[in-house]
Design an enzyme around this catalytic site. Structure first.
Site, PDB file in Angstrom:
ATOM      1  N   GLU A  45      -0.022 -18.408   2.676  1.00  0.00           N
ATOM      2  CA  GLU A  45      -0.928 -17.596   1.856  1.00  0.00           C
ATOM      3  C   GLU A  45      -2.322 -18.213   1.785  1.00  0.00           C
ATOM      4  O   GLU A  45      -3.317 -17.499   1.817  1.00  0.00           O
ATOM      5  CB  GLU A  45      -0.349 -17.385   0.459  1.00  0.00           C
ATOM      6  CG  GLU A  45       0.866 -16.462   0.407  1.00  0.00           C
ATOM      7  CD  GLU A  45       0.544 -15.055   0.899  1.00  0.00           C
ATOM      8  OE1 GLU A  45      -0.646 -14.663   0.959  1.00  0.00           O
ATOM      9  OE2 GLU A  45       1.498 -14.327   1.233  1.00  0.00           O
ATOM     10  N   TYR A 128      -4.722 -13.682  -6.646  1.00  0.00           N
ATOM     11  CA  TYR A 128      -3.925 -13.111  -5.551  1.00  0.00           C
ATOM     12  C   TYR A 128      -2.804 -14.052  -5.130  1.00  0.00           C
ATOM     13  O   TYR A 128      -1.625 -13.660  -5.066  1.00  0.00           O
ATOM     14  CB  TYR A 128      -4.785 -12.781  -4.320  1.00  0.00           C
ATOM     15  CG  TYR A 128      -3.891 -12.610  -3.121  1.00  0.00           C
ATOM     16  CD1 TYR A 128      -3.151 -11.448  -2.962  1.00  0.00           C
ATOM     17  CD2 TYR A 128      -3.679 -13.654  -2.211  1.00  0.00           C
ATOM     18  CE1 TYR A 128      -2.242 -11.314  -1.931  1.00  0.00           C
ATOM     19  CE2 TYR A 128      -2.782 -13.534  -1.179  1.00  0.00           C
ATOM     20  CZ  TYR A 128      -2.061 -12.367  -1.034  1.00  0.00           C
ATOM     21  OH  TYR A 128      -1.151 -12.248  -0.041  1.00  0.00           O
ATOM     22  N   ASP A 146      -4.703  -7.686  -2.814  1.00  0.00           N
ATOM     23  CA  ASP A 146      -5.615  -8.237  -1.813  1.00  0.00           C
ATOM     24  C   ASP A 146      -6.447  -7.080  -1.259  1.00  0.00           C
ATOM     25  O   ASP A 146      -6.417  -5.971  -1.794  1.00  0.00           O
ATOM     26  CB  ASP A 146      -4.826  -8.935  -0.698  1.00  0.00           C
ATOM     27  CG  ASP A 146      -4.122  -7.934   0.184  1.00  0.00           C
ATOM     28  OD1 ASP A 146      -3.782  -6.844  -0.315  1.00  0.00           O
ATOM     29  OD2 ASP A 146      -3.919  -8.208   1.372  1.00  0.00           O
ATOM     30  N   CYS A 198      -2.532   2.050   7.133  1.00  0.00           N
ATOM     31  CA  CYS A 198      -3.670   2.409   6.285  1.00  0.00           C
ATOM     32  C   CYS A 198      -4.840   1.472   6.594  1.00  0.00           C
ATOM     33  O   CYS A 198      -5.341   0.753   5.729  1.00  0.00           O
ATOM     34  CB  CYS A 198      -3.258   2.318   4.814  1.00  0.00           C
ATOM     35  SG  CYS A 198      -4.384   3.154   3.675  1.00  0.00           S
ATOM     36  N   CYS A 205      -2.565   8.345   9.136  1.00  0.00           N
ATOM     37  CA  CYS A 205      -1.955   9.067   8.015  1.00  0.00           C
ATOM     38  C   CYS A 205      -0.713   9.865   8.436  1.00  0.00           C
ATOM     39  O   CYS A 205       0.206  10.047   7.637  1.00  0.00           O
ATOM     40  CB  CYS A 205      -2.980  10.005   7.383  1.00  0.00           C
ATOM     41  SG  CYS A 205      -4.442   9.153   6.742  1.00  0.00           S
ATOM     42  N   CYS A 208       2.384   7.784   7.981  1.00  0.00           N
ATOM     43  CA  CYS A 208       2.401   6.927   6.787  1.00  0.00           C
ATOM     44  C   CYS A 208       3.542   7.316   5.846  1.00  0.00           C
ATOM     45  O   CYS A 208       3.733   8.492   5.543  1.00  0.00           O
ATOM     46  CB  CYS A 208       1.072   7.038   6.037  1.00  0.00           C
ATOM     47  SG  CYS A 208       0.996   6.005   4.555  1.00  0.00           S
TER      48      CYS A 208
END
Length: 366
Positions: A45, A128, A146, A198, A205, A208
């Site tokens: 991370e 985050y 994020d 996305c 789309c 999605c």
DNA sequence: CAAGCGTGGGT
DNA sequence: TACCCAAGCTT
């Protein structure tokens, strides 16, 4: 309030499409009770902050091979860690990485705390990263926000407020979707969705898992969201570096001070970097020699300015004061780094660019 | 709290 | 080419 329908559709998608990453436990393994190593989750991370997965992979592999546990990392020499981080950018992350590892050993018995609040108090762990570790490593129902999540939420709810002003609103929306079940998988699923479906431009789309509830898709506004406040253009700065080699092939180097740009990294002595409209400071060489100016400049772009770096080279110098291993060079100090200890990959990219130009010029002499 | 802080890849 | 962008944190 929780929204089980949307999170469920995303988790179903994630069970099939989860990307494979070295620090990740697959949804199937996780369902079988496998838990990720908090050390590896934390390390990944931090490396992934403002950095692409592709760039992180090799660094993560090297770090975990060299330092398999947080205790190993805590015991590492500062200069070794800075050298391994070289090229990844945002070097405060590397300095805070060591501070954090040592705090975990000293204050938490070498075990990562499992709450968002305790994680937030550690160096280099902000809102985050604390949520991400808490959710992914410990399956706590924390909301991870994020850049991906901001974009996904702006579209799902057709939010036209520009970032960063929209951040609180998008965070609140993200919290409404965070499920109590499988929060770790869910956190990674939203980020995978933002990274693969996305996307900032040309979102897919049609495939999605959230195409039905997505307000921006209904309005046709998805590609233009999220709105962002315009950024300032970058000024140009200029400076000089000195790349000197001794008769024995040692290089005259310095470690930059701990704070500020490239803090704690290895590089070449030189002038301050000033706006081109100003006078470049008197270039005082770090050693007595016949320095010659290379015809080419190193060009590099940082977060907030462009740099044009002139390069002076000299060879055959006496290594007065003896030689010093690069990793033991203290911040703010200069020293002669022996040939066998010198690796260009230990330096940040801008310094490696300058070296590449100098080496070409020196090789041409030989 | 706006600004400082890297780099490589995509368009 | 010159942007834009990436799993942000610190001061």
């Amino acid at each position: 309030m929780r929204d089980g329908a949307t999170s469920g559709a995303l988790l179903d998608w994630y069970d099939i499409h989860a990307r494979d990453m070295p620090w990740r436990v697959s949804p199937a393994d996780r369902a079988a009770g496998v838990r990720p190593d908090p050390y590896r989750v934390w390390l990944s991370e931090v490396m992934l902050q403002q950095t692409t997965v592709a760039a992180v992979r090799d660094y993560f592999a090297r770090f975990t091979a060299l330092w398999p546990t947080v205790g190993d990392l805590a015991a590492a020499e500062d200069g070794r860690v800075m050298a391994e981080w070289a090229g990844l950018g945002y070097y405060a992350r590397a300095r805070n990485l060591l501070k954090c590892a040592r705090a975990v050993v000293r204050d938490h018995g070498g075990v990562f705390p499992d709450t968002r609040e305790a994680l937030m108090s550690l160096p280099g762990i902000g809102p985050y990263t604390a949520s991400a570790i808490s959710a992914i490593a410990f399956d706590r129902a924390e909301t991870v926000v994020d850049g991906n999540v901001e974009r996904v939420m702006a579209r799902l709810h057709d939010v036209h407020t520009p970032l960063p002003a929209a951040k609180p609103e998008l965070t609140a929306l993200a919290a409404l979707h965070t499920p109590e079940a499988r929060p770790g998988d869910y956190a990674q699923a939203v980020m995978d969705l933002g990274a693969t479906i996305c996307t900032p431009r040309s979102p897919a789309c049609g495939i999605c898992p959230w195409r039905d509830p997505c307000a921006a898709r209904a309005e046709g506004t998805a590609p233009e969201l999220p709105k962002k406040t315009p950024k300032k253009q970058k000024p140009v700065r200029h400076g000089v570096v000195f790349i000197g080699r001794s008769r024995d092939g040692a290089w005259l180097m310095e470690r930059r001070p701990e704070s500020g740009l490239l803090g704690g990294t290895l590089g070449w002595p030189g002038t301050a970097w000033v706006a081109v409209s100003e006078e470049v400071p008197e270039a005082i060489p770090p050693a007595e020699a016949e320095w010659r100016l290379l015809p080419a400049e190193a060009l590099h772009t940082f977060t907030h300015f462009h740099l044009r770096l002139s390069i002076m080279v000299a060879e055959g110098l006496p290594a007065s004061g003896g030689e010093t291993a690069s990793a033991t060079l203290r911040p703010g100090a200069q020293g002669w780094v022996p040939r066998g200890d010198f690796r260009p990959s230990d330096m940040p990219t801008v310094m490696r660019k300058a070296f590449d130009l100098a080496r070409s010029a020196m090789d041409n002499d030989a």
